[in-house]
Design a protein around this motif. Structure first.
Motif, PDB file in Angstrom:
ATOM      1  N   PHE A  13       7.439  -5.486  17.796  1.00  0.00           N
ATOM      2  CA  PHE A  13       7.803  -6.870  18.145  1.00  0.00           C
ATOM      3  C   PHE A  13       7.203  -7.774  17.074  1.00  0.00           C
ATOM      4  CE2 PHE A  13       7.637  -4.904  22.444  1.00  0.00           C
ATOM      5  CZ  PHE A  13       8.937  -5.152  22.837  1.00  0.00           C
ATOM      6  N   LYS A  14       8.023  -8.570  16.434  1.00  0.00           N
ATOM      7  CA  LYS A  14       7.529  -9.450  15.370  1.00  0.00           C
ATOM      8  C   LYS A  14       6.772 -10.636  15.960  1.00  0.00           C
ATOM      9  CE  LYS A  14      11.210  -8.320  12.091  1.00  0.00           C
ATOM     10  NZ  LYS A  14      12.382  -8.825  11.326  1.00  0.00           N
ATOM     11  N   GLY A  15       5.614 -10.907  15.348  1.00  0.00           N
ATOM     12  CA  GLY A  15       4.887 -12.103  15.758  1.00  0.00           C
ATOM     13  C   GLY A  15       3.752 -11.884  16.718  1.00  0.00           C
ATOM     14  N   GLY A  16       3.401 -10.631  16.991  1.00  0.00           N
ATOM     15  CA  GLY A  16       2.268 -10.350  17.859  1.00  0.00           C
ATOM     16  C   GLY A  16       2.437 -10.934  19.249  1.00  0.00           C
ATOM     17  N   SER A  17       1.362 -11.490  19.796  1.00  0.00           N
ATOM     18  CA  SER A  17       1.413 -12.023  21.166  1.00  0.00           C
ATOM     19  C   SER A  17       2.252 -13.294  21.249  1.00  0.00           C
ATOM     20  CB  SER A  17      -0.004 -12.288  21.684  1.00  0.00           C
ATOM     21  OG  SER A  17      -0.708 -13.161  20.830  1.00  0.00           O
ATOM     22  N   GLN A  18       2.545 -13.911  20.100  1.00  0.00           N
ATOM     23  CA  GLN A  18       3.384 -15.113  20.093  1.00  0.00           C
ATOM     24  C   GLN A  18       4.871 -14.777  19.898  1.00  0.00           C
ATOM     25  OE1 GLN A  18       1.916 -18.000  20.789  1.00  0.00           O
ATOM     26  NE2 GLN A  18      -0.104 -17.027  20.773  1.00  0.00           N
ATOM     27  N   SER A  19       5.197 -13.504  19.901  1.00  0.00           N
ATOM     28  CA  SER A  19       6.549 -13.042  19.586  1.00  0.00           C
ATOM     29  C   SER A  19       7.599 -13.541  20.580  1.00  0.00           C
ATOM     30  CB  SER A  19       6.566 -11.504  19.576  1.00  0.00           C
ATOM     31  OG  SER A  19       7.883 -11.010  19.505  1.00  0.00           O
ATOM     32  N   ALA A  20       8.614 -14.219  20.043  1.00  0.00           N
ATOM     33  CA  ALA A  20       9.738 -14.644  20.878  1.00  0.00           C
ATOM     34  C   ALA A  20      10.525 -13.422  21.359  1.00  0.00           C
ATOM     35  CB  ALA A  20      10.642 -15.574  20.078  1.00  0.00           C
ATOM     36  N   GLU A  21      10.550 -12.410  20.516  1.00  0.00           N
ATOM     37  CA  GLU A  21      11.244 -11.154  20.850  1.00  0.00           C
ATOM     38  C   GLU A  21      10.573 -10.479  22.049  1.00  0.00           C
ATOM     39  OE1 GLU A  21      12.148  -6.974  18.485  1.00  0.00           O
ATOM     40  OE2 GLU A  21      11.480  -8.727  17.343  1.00  0.00           O
ATOM     41  N   LEU A  22       9.234 -10.517  22.070  1.00  0.00           N
ATOM     42  CA  LEU A  22       8.485  -9.942  23.179  1.00  0.00           C
ATOM     43  C   LEU A  22       8.722 -10.721  24.470  1.00  0.00           C
ATOM     44  CD1 LEU A  22       6.314  -8.041  24.366  1.00  0.00           C
ATOM     45  CD2 LEU A  22       4.579  -9.604  23.461  1.00  0.00           C
ATOM     46  N   ALA A  23       8.705 -12.039  24.370  1.00  0.00           N
ATOM     47  CA  ALA A  23       8.949 -12.884  25.548  1.00  0.00           C
ATOM     48  C   ALA A  23      10.331 -12.615  26.121  1.00  0.00           C
ATOM     49  CB  ALA A  23       8.796 -14.352  25.167  1.00  0.00           C
ATOM     50  N   ALA A  24      11.320 -12.468  25.222  1.00  0.00           N
ATOM     51  CA  ALA A  24      12.687 -12.187  25.670  1.00  0.00           C
ATOM     52  C   ALA A  24      12.773 -10.817  26.332  1.00  0.00           C
ATOM     53  CB  ALA A  24      13.641 -12.258  24.477  1.00  0.00           C
ATOM     54  N   LYS A  25      12.002  -9.860  25.806  1.00  0.00           N
ATOM     55  CA  LYS A  25      11.982  -8.510  26.375  1.00  0.00           C
ATOM     56  C   LYS A  25      11.441  -8.547  27.802  1.00  0.00           C
ATOM     57  CE  LYS A  25      12.081  -3.918  25.956  1.00  0.00           C
ATOM     58  NZ  LYS A  25      13.308  -3.144  25.689  1.00  0.00           N
ATOM     59  N   LEU A  26      10.359  -9.272  28.011  1.00  0.00           N
ATOM     60  CA  LEU A  26       9.781  -9.395  29.351  1.00  0.00           C
ATOM     61  C   LEU A  26      10.776 -10.041  30.316  1.00  0.00           C
ATOM     62  CD1 LEU A  26       6.142 -10.444  28.419  1.00  0.00           C
ATOM     63  CD2 LEU A  26       6.765  -8.451  29.806  1.00  0.00           C
ATOM     64  N   GLN A  27      11.520 -11.024  29.825  1.00  0.00           N
ATOM     65  CA  GLN A  27      12.515 -11.693  30.654  1.00  0.00           C
ATOM     66  C   GLN A  27      13.637 -10.731  31.039  1.00  0.00           C
ATOM     67  OE1 GLN A  27      12.458 -14.651  32.077  1.00  0.00           O
ATOM     68  NE2 GLN A  27      14.464 -14.286  33.020  1.00  0.00           N
ATOM     69  N   ARG A  28      14.070  -9.906  30.083  1.00  0.00           N
ATOM     70  CA  ARG A  28      15.137  -8.936  30.372  1.00  0.00           C
ATOM     71  C   ARG A  28      14.664  -7.889  31.384  1.00  0.00           C
ATOM     72  NH1 ARG A  28      15.905  -9.178  24.807  1.00  0.00           N
ATOM     73  NH2 ARG A  28      14.966  -7.122  24.474  1.00  0.00           N
ATOM     74  N   ILE A  29      13.410  -7.480  31.253  1.00  0.00           N
ATOM     75  CA  ILE A  29      12.866  -6.517  32.218  1.00  0.00           C
ATOM     76  C   ILE A  29      12.867  -7.123  33.614  1.00  0.00           C
ATOM     77  CG2 ILE A  29      10.786  -5.264  32.935  1.00  0.00           C
ATOM     78  CD1 ILE A  29      10.085  -4.970  29.945  1.00  0.00           C
ATOM     79  N   SER A  30      12.472  -8.388  33.695  1.00  0.00           N
ATOM     80  CA  SER A  30      12.445  -9.082  34.982  1.00  0.00           C
ATOM     81  C   SER A  30      13.839  -9.142  35.596  1.00  0.00           C
ATOM     82  CB  SER A  30      11.880 -10.495  34.794  1.00  0.00           C
ATOM     83  OG  SER A  30      11.824 -11.172  36.015  1.00  0.00           O
ATOM     84  N   GLU A  31      14.842  -9.430  34.770  1.00  0.00           N
ATOM     85  CA  GLU A  31      16.219  -9.503  35.260  1.00  0.00           C
ATOM     86  C   GLU A  31      16.723  -8.123  35.686  1.00  0.00           C
ATOM     87  OE1 GLU A  31      18.149 -11.246  31.905  1.00  0.00           O
ATOM     88  OE2 GLU A  31      17.309 -13.250  32.247  1.00  0.00           O
ATOM     89  N   SER A  32      16.420  -7.110  34.889  1.00  0.00           N
ATOM     90  CA  SER A  32      16.839  -5.743  35.236  1.00  0.00           C
ATOM     91  C   SER A  32      16.163  -5.290  36.527  1.00  0.00           C
ATOM     92  CB  SER A  32      16.471  -4.763  34.115  1.00  0.00           C
ATOM     93  OG  SER A  32      17.147  -5.084  32.930  1.00  0.00           O
ATOM     94  N   LEU A  33      14.938  -5.713  36.695  1.00  0.00           N
ATOM     95  CA  LEU A  33      14.184  -5.348  37.883  1.00  0.00           C
ATOM     96  C   LEU A  33      14.794  -5.964  39.141  1.00  0.00           C
ATOM     97  CD1 LEU A  33      11.754  -3.757  38.819  1.00  0.00           C
ATOM     98  CD2 LEU A  33      10.302  -5.706  38.250  1.00  0.00           C
ATOM     99  N   ALA A  34      15.277  -7.172  39.016  1.00  0.00           N
ATOM    100  CA  ALA A  34      15.912  -7.833  40.171  1.00  0.00           C
ATOM    101  C   ALA A  34      17.152  -7.055  40.619  1.00  0.00           C
ATOM    102  CB  ALA A  34      16.280  -9.268  39.806  1.00  0.00           C
ATOM    103  N   VAL A  35      17.942  -6.612  39.639  1.00  0.00           N
ATOM    104  CA  VAL A  35      19.138  -5.816  39.947  1.00  0.00           C
ATOM    105  C   VAL A  35      18.727  -4.471  40.550  1.00  0.00           C
ATOM    106  CG1 VAL A  35      21.144  -4.652  38.943  1.00  0.00           C
ATOM    107  CG2 VAL A  35      20.479  -6.928  38.124  1.00  0.00           C
ATOM    108  N   TYR A  36      17.705  -3.873  39.986  1.00  0.00           N
ATOM    109  CA  TYR A  36      17.210  -2.575  40.442  1.00  0.00           C
ATOM    110  C   TYR A  36      16.730  -2.646  41.888  1.00  0.00           C
ATOM    111  CZ  TYR A  36      14.179   1.599  40.519  1.00  0.00           C
ATOM    112  OH  TYR A  36      13.577   2.793  40.837  1.00  0.00           O
ATOM    113  N   LYS A  37      15.956  -3.664  42.185  1.00  0.00           N
ATOM    114  CA  LYS A  37      15.427  -3.827  43.549  1.00  0.00           C
ATOM    115  C   LYS A  37      16.551  -3.946  44.571  1.00  0.00           C
ATOM    116  CE  LYS A  37      12.076  -6.957  43.735  1.00  0.00           C
ATOM    117  NZ  LYS A  37      11.335  -8.183  43.317  1.00  0.00           N
ATOM    118  N   GLU A  38      17.596  -4.648  44.188  1.00  0.00           N
ATOM    119  CA  GLU A  38      18.732  -4.828  45.101  1.00  0.00           C
ATOM    120  C   GLU A  38      19.465  -3.509  45.309  1.00  0.00           C
ATOM    121  OE1 GLU A  38      20.783  -7.119  47.776  1.00  0.00           O
ATOM    122  OE2 GLU A  38      19.018  -7.672  46.592  1.00  0.00           O
TER     123      GLU A  38
END
Length: 597
Positions: A13-38
């Motif tokens: 992930f480019k940018g370490g802890s400030q990575s926009a790519e990392l933040a987007a990844k966490l958001q996608r996991i959260s969205e996938s998790l919502a679908v998974y839970k359902e």
């Protein structure tokens, strides 16, 4: 070839802890998790094989989410290790563990529903090509499902874990960041060392006065904060015991044994064989004390180098070359992989302030890569540690392409590949010795590993066992923790030392790892298991590498006892296998004692 002492994380992930790519990844996991839970919520235990498509769909999503979360958590582990002051990484780690808790809650509900599938139909499902390769994993999860509480109760427990033992585990990391050990540099100026820097110097410096002085400072600093560490350990252990009690579990060894997929008989016979064979290692410690001009060794003398010759130091590039060259004597795939790891800068080895103490290897399942963390000091033990971590990385490498569920091997067999790789380099060093003096020094380094496995780790196991016995009755004070640790060390070392390390319970990270209780005996298991494998490799030569890789590829697909029986033809509940491994270590001691007469 010149290799980088710093690892490359930008490719993850480019940018370490400030990575926009990392933040987007966490958001996608959260969205996938919502679908998974359902989807899990709407899943009904199937009645016929024709309905298995929904089961396969949930398993596919389970794999996808687990890989994504593992990718993120591994990255954050690297960030917090390379810079203990990276507070943003700490924050993101908290977010990641919240997602893990959500996922575990949903997955627990799924396993409870797996239990409700008819036994005959379940057997039929596992014969289907879509599931047959992961049958061991599915059976294991179904058995765990039989021990679960209701979905609502499990959901509550998983939610509480974030601020329960996971919270206390991360709190420990926060406390360690505040540890600074006063010291003087080569110009006589006062400096403050991180825990990692101080530990390396305290254990490796050839000057006994430097070791002794630093050990006094080390003990003082850890003792000053002992009440905080005692609170942390008590509440981490207390939460775990409360979780066990809620599930009707009274034996605190049940989870660590299940986690390592091994029987209690295997563990007991291993420690029994070790306990009966400690005298040669006591003889070694006594001989080393004589060499140092002491009646007995102190704690910081055990791993100290015997300077019969000028201690050999390896630059990082020299250490890398030594490892690759000696891996090449074993086979083709292992050295090729090690060279790839060095060339691609997968290793963080620089000695600098602000790093976490210790070393580890972590894998990135989405990109099929690993990263290794350590502080390289150039000693033979530093080279051995580097080889050890490369062994871990190789284990992950040979599992690439396998179903993700078949890559989640237990810790005891995880230490097999690492210890095996370390053994290759340790033996190579001894064989390449150009004089008896050099051989004595190298044998000392090698035997230190056996001492660690048979004595240091045995002390950790004894301490943790006694801690949990007392914690079941109430809080354990910092003073009592000191007593338990010193008593465990005296028992394990057969009282062969003049001075012990009572604050070891506070300074050792392994006691504070939330996900893995008893982070000790698997090391000794892996060490002896790998010695048995190494012995076979010496007999069979380079042709053995193919068998070795096959064994590693099965490590997450069967129990420990089944693995040993299939690939080595041995029964781990009998003492013979363990005795053979201990005998190999004793042979090194006998050679050392003969050379130092």
């Amino acid at each position: 070839m010149s290799y980088s002492l710093k690892w490359d994380l930008e490719g993850i992930f480019k940018g370490g802890s400030q990575s926009a790519e990392l933040a987007a990844k966490l958001q996608r996991i959260s969205e996938s998790l919502a679908v998974y839970k359902e989807e899990v919520k709407n899943f009904s235990p199937i009645k016929e094989k024709q309905e298995m498509s929904q089961l396969v769909s949930i398993l596919d999503k389970t794999e996808e989410i687990e890989k994504a979360v593992s990718q993120v958590v591994a990255f954050l582990e690297c960030l917090t290790a390379q810079d203990i002051h990276d507070t943003k990484a700490d924050q993101l780690n908290g977010e990641a563990y919240s997602l893990i808790s959500e996922f575990q809650t949903a997955f627990t509900g799924f396993t409870i529903k797996l239990v409700q599938i008819d036994e005959a139909l379940w057997g039929e499902l596992l014969e289907d090509p879509a599931l047959s390769e992961i049958a061991f994993y599915l059976n294991e999860k179904r058995e765990q499902g039989k021990e679960q509480l209701s979905e609502a109760e499990e959901a509550l427990i998983n939610a509480l874990k974030v601020d329960g033992y996971i919270g206390w585990s991360t709190h420990y990391d926060s406390l360690v960041k505040t540890i600074q050990i006063p010291d003087t540099d080569k110009d006589g100026e006062e400096v403050l060392l991180s825990a990692g820097q101080a530990f390396n110097k305290m254990m490796d410096d050839p000057d006994p006065k430097v070791r002794a002085d630093l050990f006094v400072k080390w003990e003082k600093v850890w003792h000053e904060k002992a009440p905080l560490f005692a609170d942390t350990l008590n509440h981490l252990g207390g939460f775990r015991l409360a979780d066990y009690k809620a599930h009707g579990v009274t034996d605190f060894m049940k989870e660590p044994l299940q986690y390592n997929r091994m029987k209690k008989e295997t563990l007991d016979v291993m420690w029994d064989v070790i306990a009966k064979n400690k005298q040669p290692f006591v003889d070694f410690l006594n001989r080393k004390a004589q060499i140092f001009g002491k009646e007995k060794l102190s704690w910081v003398d055990v791993d100290a180098p015997i300077v019969t010759t000028e201690p050999k130091r390896y630059s990082y590039d020299e250490g890398a070359k030594f490892i690759i060259d000696n891996f090449s004597k074993f086979g083709v795939e292992l050295p090729k992989f090690a060279e790839q790891a060095f060339e691609n800068a997968w290793i963080e080895a620089e000695d600098r302030p602000g790093k976490r103490p210790g070393g580890f290897c972590t894998s990135f399942p989405e990109t099929n890569e690993s990263r290794i963390f350590m502080t390289y000091a150039g000693s033979p033990s530093g080279v051995a540690t580097l080889a050890h971590e490369l062994g871990h990385a190789f284990h992950s490498h040979v599992l690439n392409g396998k179903p993700f569920f078949n890559t989640e091997y237990a810790m005891n067999v995880a230490e097999t590949a690492s210890t095996f790789a370390e053994q290759i380099c340790s033996d190579a060093s001894v064989r390449a010795a150009e004089s008896d003096a050099e051989k004595i020094t190298l044998l000392d380094t090698k035997i230190q590993n056996a001492i660690a496995m048979f004595m240091n780790i045995h002390a950790r196991y004894i301490f943790e066992t006694n801690f949990y016995k007392e914690r079941q009755k109430g809080l354990v004070s910092a003073e009592r923790l000191d007593e338990l640790m010193e008593n465990a060390q005296k028992e394990s070392y057969k009282d062969a030392l003049s001075e012990y390390h009572p604050s070891f319970w506070a300074s050792k990270l392994h006691f504070y790892i939330a996900e893995v209780p008893f982070y000790n005996f698997p090391y000794t298991f892996g060490y002896l298991f790998s010695l048995g494998i190494y012995h076979l490799s010496l007999k069979e030569g380079k042709a053995f590498e193919e068998k070795y890789i096959a064994l590693l590829q099965d490590t997450a697909a069967m129990t420990t006892e089944e693995l040993a029986l299939k690939h080595l033809g041995v029964d781990l509940t009998k003492p013979d296998f363990w005795q053979a491994g201990v005998d190999l270590a004793i042979a090194d001691v006998e050679e050392f004692l003969e050379l130092t007469k």
